[in-house]
Scaffold this motif. Sequence first.
Motif, PDB file in Angstrom:
ATOM      1  N   SER A  24       0.828  -1.211   0.000  1.00 55.84           N
ATOM      2  CA  SER A  24       0.000   0.000   0.000  1.00 55.84           C
ATOM      3  C   SER A  24       0.863   1.261   0.000  1.00 55.84           C
ATOM      4  N   ALA A  25       2.019   1.163   0.644  1.00 53.90           N
ATOM      5  CA  ALA A  25       2.931   2.304   0.693  1.00 53.90           C
ATOM      6  C   ALA A  25       3.786   2.406  -0.571  1.00 53.90           C
ATOM      7  N   ARG A  26       3.635   1.440  -1.477  1.00 55.44           N
ATOM      8  CA  ARG A  26       4.436   1.371  -2.715  1.00 55.44           C
ATOM      9  C   ARG A  26       5.925   1.256  -2.423  1.00 55.44           C
ATOM     10  N   GLU A  27       6.222   0.622  -1.309  1.00 59.53           N
ATOM     11  CA  GLU A  27       7.608   0.302  -0.947  1.00 59.53           C
ATOM     12  C   GLU A  27       7.855  -1.129  -1.413  1.00 59.53           C
ATOM     13  N   TYR A  28       8.083  -1.263  -2.744  1.00 57.80           N
ATOM     14  CA  TYR A  28       8.034  -2.596  -3.337  1.00 57.80           C
ATOM     15  C   TYR A  28       9.204  -3.486  -2.933  1.00 57.80           C
ATOM     16  N   ASP A  29      10.371  -2.912  -2.758  1.00 62.56           N
ATOM     17  CA  ASP A  29      11.497  -3.741  -2.314  1.00 62.56           C
ATOM     18  C   ASP A  29      11.253  -4.279  -0.909  1.00 62.56           C
ATOM     19  N   LYS A  30      10.651  -3.443  -0.043  1.00 61.01           N
ATOM     20  CA  LYS A  30      10.320  -3.900   1.298  1.00 61.01           C
ATOM     21  C   LYS A  30       9.206  -4.937   1.252  1.00 61.01           C
ATOM     22  N   ALA A  31       8.265  -4.766   0.341  1.00 56.53           N
ATOM     23  CA  ALA A  31       7.201  -5.761   0.179  1.00 56.53           C
ATOM     24  C   ALA A  31       7.784  -7.101  -0.262  1.00 56.53           C
ATOM     25  N   VAL A  32       8.778  -7.049  -1.150  1.00 60.85           N
ATOM     26  CA  VAL A  32       9.431  -8.282  -1.604  1.00 60.85           C
ATOM     27  C   VAL A  32      10.133  -8.975  -0.434  1.00 60.85           C
ATOM     28  N   ALA A  33      10.825  -8.196   0.398  1.00 62.68           N
ATOM     29  CA  ALA A  33      11.503  -8.779   1.561  1.00 62.68           C
ATOM     30  C   ALA A  33      10.489  -9.423   2.506  1.00 62.68           C
ATOM     31  N   ALA A  34       9.356  -8.763   2.672  1.00 63.64           N
ATOM     32  CA  ALA A  34       8.312  -9.323   3.534  1.00 63.64           C
ATOM     33  C   ALA A  34       7.744 -10.601   2.933  1.00 63.64           C
ATOM     34  N   LEU A  35       7.594 -10.633   1.614  1.00 65.45           N
ATOM     35  CA  LEU A  35       7.096 -11.840   0.946  1.00 65.45           C
ATOM     36  C   LEU A  35       8.092 -12.996   1.063  1.00 65.45           C
ATOM     37  N   GLN A  36       9.355 -12.681   1.018  1.00 66.09           N
ATOM     38  CA  GLN A  36      10.363 -13.731   1.214  1.00 66.09           C
ATOM     39  C   GLN A  36      10.266 -14.307   2.625  1.00 66.09           C
ATOM     40  N   ALA A  37      10.041 -13.422   3.611  1.00 65.24           N
ATOM     41  CA  ALA A  37       9.863 -13.898   4.987  1.00 65.24           C
ATOM     42  C   ALA A  37       8.604 -14.751   5.096  1.00 65.24           C
ATOM     43  N   LEU A  38       7.569 -14.363   4.375  1.00 64.37           N
ATOM     44  CA  LEU A  38       6.320 -15.128   4.380  1.00 64.37           C
ATOM     45  C   LEU A  38       6.531 -16.509   3.771  1.00 64.37           C
ATOM     46  N   ALA A  39       7.306 -16.564   2.696  1.00 62.81           N
ATOM     47  CA  ALA A  39       7.593 -17.856   2.060  1.00 62.81           C
ATOM     48  C   ALA A  39       8.368 -18.760   3.005  1.00 62.81           C
ATOM     49  N   GLU A  40       9.323 -18.182   3.723  1.00 63.11           N
ATOM     50  CA  GLU A  40      10.091 -18.977   4.676  1.00 63.11           C
ATOM     51  C   GLU A  40       9.201 -19.506   5.801  1.00 63.11           C
ATOM     52  N   ALA A  41       8.259 -18.662   6.245  1.00 65.01           N
ATOM     53  CA  ALA A  41       7.399 -19.053   7.362  1.00 65.01           C
ATOM     54  C   ALA A  41       6.396 -20.123   6.962  1.00 65.01           C
ATOM     55  N   THR A  42       5.870 -20.042   5.754  1.00 63.41           N
ATOM     56  CA  THR A  42       4.807 -20.966   5.335  1.00 63.41           C
ATOM     57  C   THR A  42       5.331 -22.171   4.575  1.00 63.41           C
ATOM     58  N   GLY A  43       6.523 -22.035   3.977  1.00 67.58           N
ATOM     59  CA  GLY A  43       7.060 -23.118   3.142  1.00 67.58           C
ATOM     60  C   GLY A  43       6.344 -23.251   1.816  1.00 67.58           C
ATOM     61  N   GLU A  44       5.530 -22.265   1.452  1.00 66.58           N
ATOM     62  CA  GLU A  44       4.755 -22.324   0.217  1.00 66.58           C
ATOM     63  C   GLU A  44       5.404 -21.477  -0.876  1.00 66.58           C
ATOM     64  N   GLY A  45       4.992 -21.741  -2.106  1.00 64.18           N
ATOM     65  CA  GLY A  45       5.565 -21.023  -3.237  1.00 64.18           C
ATOM     66  C   GLY A  45       4.802 -19.799  -3.664  1.00 64.18           C
ATOM     67  N   ASP A  46       3.558 -19.660  -3.201  1.00 61.44           N
ATOM     68  CA  ASP A  46       2.731 -18.552  -3.672  1.00 61.44           C
ATOM     69  C   ASP A  46       3.281 -17.162  -3.339  1.00 61.44           C
ATOM     70  N   PRO A  47       3.976 -16.974  -2.188  1.00 61.05           N
ATOM     71  CA  PRO A  47       4.583 -15.659  -1.967  1.00 61.05           C
ATOM     72  C   PRO A  47       5.574 -15.287  -3.079  1.00 61.05           C
ATOM     73  N   TYR A  48       6.272 -16.284  -3.625  1.00 63.60           N
ATOM     74  CA  TYR A  48       7.191 -15.984  -4.726  1.00 63.60           C
ATOM     75  C   TYR A  48       6.435 -15.576  -5.985  1.00 63.60           C
ATOM     76  N   LEU A  49       5.247 -16.125  -6.184  1.00 67.81           N
ATOM     77  CA  LEU A  49       4.419 -15.676  -7.309  1.00 67.81           C
ATOM     78  C   LEU A  49       4.070 -14.200  -7.142  1.00 67.81           C
ATOM     79  N   ARG A  50       3.759 -13.791  -5.912  1.00 68.91           N
ATOM     80  CA  ARG A  50       3.457 -12.374  -5.669  1.00 68.91           C
ATOM     81  C   ARG A  50       4.690 -11.505  -5.894  1.00 68.91           C
TER      82      ARG A  50
END
Length: 416
Positions: A302-328
Motif C-alpha cells: 500500500s505504501a508502494r515500498e516494493y522492495d520492502k514488500a518483496v523482503a516481507a514476501l520472502q519472509a512469508l515464504a520462509e514461514a509458510t514453506g509455500e511457493g505462492d509468496p514468490y508468485l506475488r
Amino acid sequence: MSTVIANCLRRIRRPLTVTLLIGCSALAVAQDDSLSGSTYNKLTDIQELMAEEKTEEALTELWELREEVDPDTMDLAMVLQMLGYAELTRDNHSEALELMRASLDIGKLPEQMKVELGYMVAQLYAAQEQFDEAIRFAQVWFETLEEPKPQQLMFMANLLAQTERYADAIPFAEQAVTMTDEPQESWYQLLIAASFQLEEYDKAARFLKGAAGHWPEKSQYWEQLASVYLMLEQEGKALASLQLAWRNGVLEKESSVRSLVQLAIAEGIPDRAGRFLEAALEQELVPRDETFLGLWVNAWNSAREYDKAVAALQALAEATGEGDPYLRIANIRVEQARWADAVAALESAQQRPLKKPGQVWLTLGIALTEQENFEAGLNALREARAYDDTREQANGWLKYAEGLRRQSRWQSRNNS
C-alpha cells in the motif's frame, strides 16, 4: 470490551469498609440533650473498657445497663448504640445492625448523632449486600453534607451502581474524580462500566481517556478507548489512541497491534503501518506467521515500498514453506518490468507447494517472452493452458508470443 466491564463490576461489588465513629464528644452532646447523668457516667466507664479492648466486660455491663434504663428514652438509645459498636468490634455485623436500627427507631438521638449512626447503618447494610436499604439510610446522611468529600461521593456512587442505577451513580463518581488530582483507579472503572451498561459510548470514551491519562502504563485503557472510538466511527481517534499506547511501550496484545496496523493502512499512512509491524516483529510482540507477515506485505504494498514488500514476501515464504509468496514477488517484478528478477522468483515458486500452479506457468511464460526467450516462454504458456483458471489467458498469450517470435525471426533474416 466485555472483560473490562465485568472486571469493573466485580470490583464495585466488593463489601464496603465499615468505619467506627464514636467518641467522648458524642456522649457529651447526648448528655446536653437529656441523657441522664448516671447513664452518662456508666457509658463513659464502659467506653474506657472498650478502648482497653476489654470487649466482653464492656458488653456485660452494657447489657446490664440496658435492663436498668427506661424504654423510649435517650438513655436506651445511647446504650443500644454503644452495644452496636461493641458488636462491631467482634465483627458481628448482623447483631450490630439490629442494635443500631433499634437505637435509631427510638427517635431520641441528637440530629448529628442520628445522621452519623444512619451512615453506619448504611455501611452495614451494604456489607450485607442489602443495597436498597443501604441507599435509604445513605441518602439521609448524604443530604446533611455541606461539602461532600470524594470518598463520600464514591460511597453513594457504589451503592447506586450495585442496584444498577447507573445513570444516578455517574454524577456522584464524576464529581469525585474532578475534585482531586489523584483519583482512585476504581472510581474511573465504575464510570467506565456504568457508561457501557447505559450504552453511552461518548461518555465511556471520555472516562477511558481520563483513565488512560492517569495510568498511561496500562494498555487496557488505550485499547478500550480505541474500541469505543471505532464503535463511534471515529477511526482517526482510534488510531491516535493506539499510537499513544505504542509510544508508551504498553501495546502488547496481538489483536491490538493488528488493529494499529490495519487502521494506519486504512487512514492512508501505510508506511507507518509497515514500520509499526516491523518493530513488533523484531520485538516478538507478534508471531512471524501468515497473518502478520501477510499484513506486513500489505502495508508495504500500500505504501508502494516494493522492495520492502518483496523482503516481507520472502519472509512469508520462509514461514509458510509455500511457493505462492514468490508468485506475488514475481508479479511485483513484472509490474516493474524487471523480467529476470520475475523469472528467478517464479523458479523459486516452482520448488515449493503451490495453490495456483497455472498462474506461475502463465507469469513465467510472459516474463520469458518479454526477454525474447520465445521457446522457453511458449513451453511455459502451453503448461499454463492445462489449468482451467489460466487456459483462456494462456491461449491469448500464446498467440501473442508466437507473433513476436515470427517478427523476431523476420527481423533477423532481413538484418542478415
